[in-house]
Design an enzyme around this catalytic site. Structure first.
Site, PDB file in Angstrom:
ATOM      1  N   LYS A   1      -3.868  -0.135  -8.496  1.00  0.00           N
ATOM      2  CA  LYS A   1      -3.836  -1.588  -8.667  1.00  0.00           C
ATOM      3  C   LYS A   1      -4.433  -2.013 -10.004  1.00  0.00           C
ATOM      4  CE  LYS A   1      -2.323  -3.960  -6.575  1.00  0.00           C
ATOM      5  NZ  LYS A   1      -0.926  -4.399  -6.938  1.00  0.00           N
TER       6      LYS A   1
ATOM      7  N   ARG B   1      10.321  -1.202  -4.693  1.00  0.00           N
ATOM      8  CA  ARG B   1       9.133  -1.243  -5.572  1.00  0.00           C
ATOM      9  C   ARG B   1       9.122   0.056  -6.386  1.00  0.00           C
ATOM     10  NH1 ARG B   1       3.553  -3.379  -3.246  1.00  0.00           N
ATOM     11  NH2 ARG B   1       3.240  -3.813  -5.455  1.00  0.00           N
TER      12      ARG B   1
ATOM     13  N   ASP C   1      -1.515   4.903  -6.338  1.00  0.00           N
ATOM     14  CA  ASP C   1      -0.086   4.728  -6.070  1.00  0.00           C
ATOM     15  C   ASP C   1       0.742   5.884  -6.599  1.00  0.00           C
ATOM     16  OD1 ASP C   1      -1.223   1.863  -5.947  1.00  0.00           O
ATOM     17  OD2 ASP C   1       0.733   1.810  -4.950  1.00  0.00           O
TER      18      ASP C   1
ATOM     19  N   GLY D   1       0.867  -1.178   0.000  1.00  0.00           N
ATOM     20  CA  GLY D   1       0.000   0.000   0.000  1.00  0.00           C
ATOM     21  C   GLY D   1       0.898   1.220   0.000  1.00  0.00           C
ATOM     22  N   ALA D   2       0.626   2.147  -0.920  1.00  0.00           N
ATOM     23  CA  ALA D   2       1.571   3.239  -1.167  1.00  0.00           C
ATOM     24  C   ALA D   2       1.989   3.998   0.097  1.00  0.00           C
ATOM     25  CB  ALA D   2       0.982   4.186  -2.219  1.00  0.00           C
TER      26      ALA D   2
HETATM   27  O1  MRU Z   1       0.519  -3.833  -4.700  1.00  0.00           O
HETATM   28  P1  MRU Z   1      -0.075  -3.098  -3.534  1.00  0.00           P
HETATM   29  O2  MRU Z   1      -0.945  -3.952  -2.679  1.00  0.00           O
HETATM   30  O3  MRU Z   1       0.958  -2.330  -2.750  1.00  0.00           O
HETATM   31  O4  MRU Z   1      -1.029  -2.024  -4.224  1.00  0.00           O
HETATM   32  C1  MRU Z   1      -1.765  -1.155  -3.415  1.00  0.00           C
HETATM   33  C2  MRU Z   1      -2.714  -0.320  -4.173  1.00  0.00           C
HETATM   34  O5  MRU Z   1      -2.789  -0.372  -5.374  1.00  0.00           O
HETATM   35  C3  MRU Z   1      -3.520   0.655  -3.392  1.00  0.00           C
HETATM   36  O6  MRU Z   1      -4.735   0.910  -4.021  1.00  0.00           O
HETATM   37  C4  MRU Z   1      -2.754   1.970  -3.267  1.00  0.00           C
HETATM   38  O7  MRU Z   1      -1.446   1.751  -2.822  1.00  0.00           O
HETATM   39  C5  MRU Z   1      -3.405   2.920  -2.353  1.00  0.00           C
HETATM   40  S1  MRU Z   1      -3.297   2.387  -0.681  1.00  0.00           S
HETATM   41  C6  MRU Z   1      -3.919   3.594   0.306  1.00  0.00           C
END
Ligand code: MRU
Length: 356
Positions: free
Chosen positions: A258, A97, A247, A55-56
């Site tokens: 995502k 990442r 993100d 999660g970002a």
């Molecule tokens: O691959 P992830 O689980 O890190 O991806 C997370 C997402 O795409 C979330 O929608 C995004 O980070 C927002 S979290 C507040």
């Protein structure tokens, strides 16, 4: 509402205590709640890469504390050597990442702080305070976006909403109680949500494993569907809002999120369902003019070919991009702690980032 929202902060993704970072291993949820202690930046970089923390915003916070962990190893070295000594840790963390800009934003904050801290005799408490501030600011941003998002929903209609969400944008993805899921929580507390439709979110199952766990844990009415049921649900008139996180948001309002978010936005426009993106301003990258410049992470195809240890696919190669880009003109509103941007475009994003 603020008090109610604070009371809803039950789940945490990470904790800083006893000079160490503790992460709840998100690979194991919801079956196991396993907390692990981290004492080096390299371990945290690996945890980010392996999505034990994800999660970002949570990635950014974890990286900030990883810099503090690296600095803790230097307390017996002359302060004049710190910047050079930490360069490798910064580089390792930056490689963990590629898509969520919060990682690079947090590392830059720590770099800027380091430049000032090394002019003092005791740089470590200054770096630690900066990491804590990054965590607290994210928590506060969640509070602000939740209230602003709620306001947008309320102004659009007083009726109870059927919301669809994708991935996990809740407490597990942030330092507070979430971005998109924070808005959904606030709207539920305000009596404005009758059901949350949770997209499973193939292949890592952030929806069925993480979002479902958070929502069910709080008794928020929710139901799980496979990602490909979204069009059918919208065609049946069962969805009134799609609410997702981000993100990276570029200077023209394009949004990386995502994989599968873009197709939801296309579907939402076709079915006249409103589409909201919720993110802290640390997710906004004004350096990139449009979403085409965003690096899109591709992960190992085994995430698709296997479920757990079990291979489910035939002997075929898999292509596994884990984010996509939703063009700004498919987005009805972007909600940040700095304010609300309706029908985002370059001019409005610029004004948002200039104003405060
Ligand atoms: O691959 P992830 O689980 O890190 O991806 C997370 C997402 O795409 C979330 O929608 C995004 O980070 C927002 S979290 C507040």
């Amino acid at each position: 509402m603020r008090e109610q929202m604070l009371a809803a902060e039950k789940v945490k993704a990470l904790e800083w205590r006893d000079n160490a970072l503790y992460l709840l291993d998100q690979r194991l949820l919801p079956q196991h709640e396993h907390w692990q202690r981290y004492e080096t930046a390299a371990e945290v970089a690996l945890a980010i890469r392996e999505m034990r923390v994800r999660g970002a915003p949570a990635i950014g916070v974890a990286a900030a504390f990883a810099v503090v962990l690296a600095a803790q190893k230097l307390v017996d070295s002359p302060v004049s050597t710190w910047s050079a000594a930490l360069a490798a840790d910064f580089a390792l963390l930056a490689e963990s990442r590629p898509t969520a800009v919060n990682l690079f934003w947090a590392l830059q904050k720590m770099r800027d702080c380091l430049a000032i801290a090394v002019q003092q005799a005791q740089p470590l408490p200054i770096l630690a305070a900066q990491a804590v501030a990054i965590l607290n600011d994210d928590r506060e941003a969640n509070m602000q976006t939740a209230q602003l998002g709620l306001q947008v929903i309320r102004e659009a209609s007083a009726a109870s909403q059927h919301v669809m969400t994708h991935c996990n944008t809740g407490a597990l993805a942030t330092a507070g109680f979430g971005t998109a899921l924070g808005v959904i929580r606030a709207a539920y507390l305000d009596g404005l949500v009758s059901c949350v439709h949770v997209n499973e979110t193939r292949p890592w199952l952030q929806g069925s494993r993480l979002t479902a766990w958070e929502l069910v844990g709080e008794g928020i009415p929710s139901v799980l569907n496979v990602d490909s049921a979204a069009a059918h649900l919208m065609a049946q008139g069962k969805i009134t809002w799609v609410i997702v996180g981000a993100d990276r948001i570029t200077a023209n309002g394009d949004v990386a999120n995502k994989i599968g978010t873009y197709q939801l936005a296309v579907l939402a426009r076709y079915h006249q369902v409103k589409f909201m993106v919720v993110a802290p301003s640390s997710t906004i990258d004004m350096q990139l003019s449009s979403g085409t410049a965003i690096p899109i992470e591709e992960r190992n195809g085994e995430e698709i070919l296997y479920i757990g240890e079990q291979r489910v696919a035939a002997q075929i190669d898999a292509f596994n991009p884990v984010f996509d880009v939703t063009p700004a003109d498919l987005i009805d509103v972007i909600v940040t702690e700095r304010g609300i941007v309706m029908q985002p475009n370059q001019q409005k994003m610029h004004a948002l980032m200039q104003d405060n």
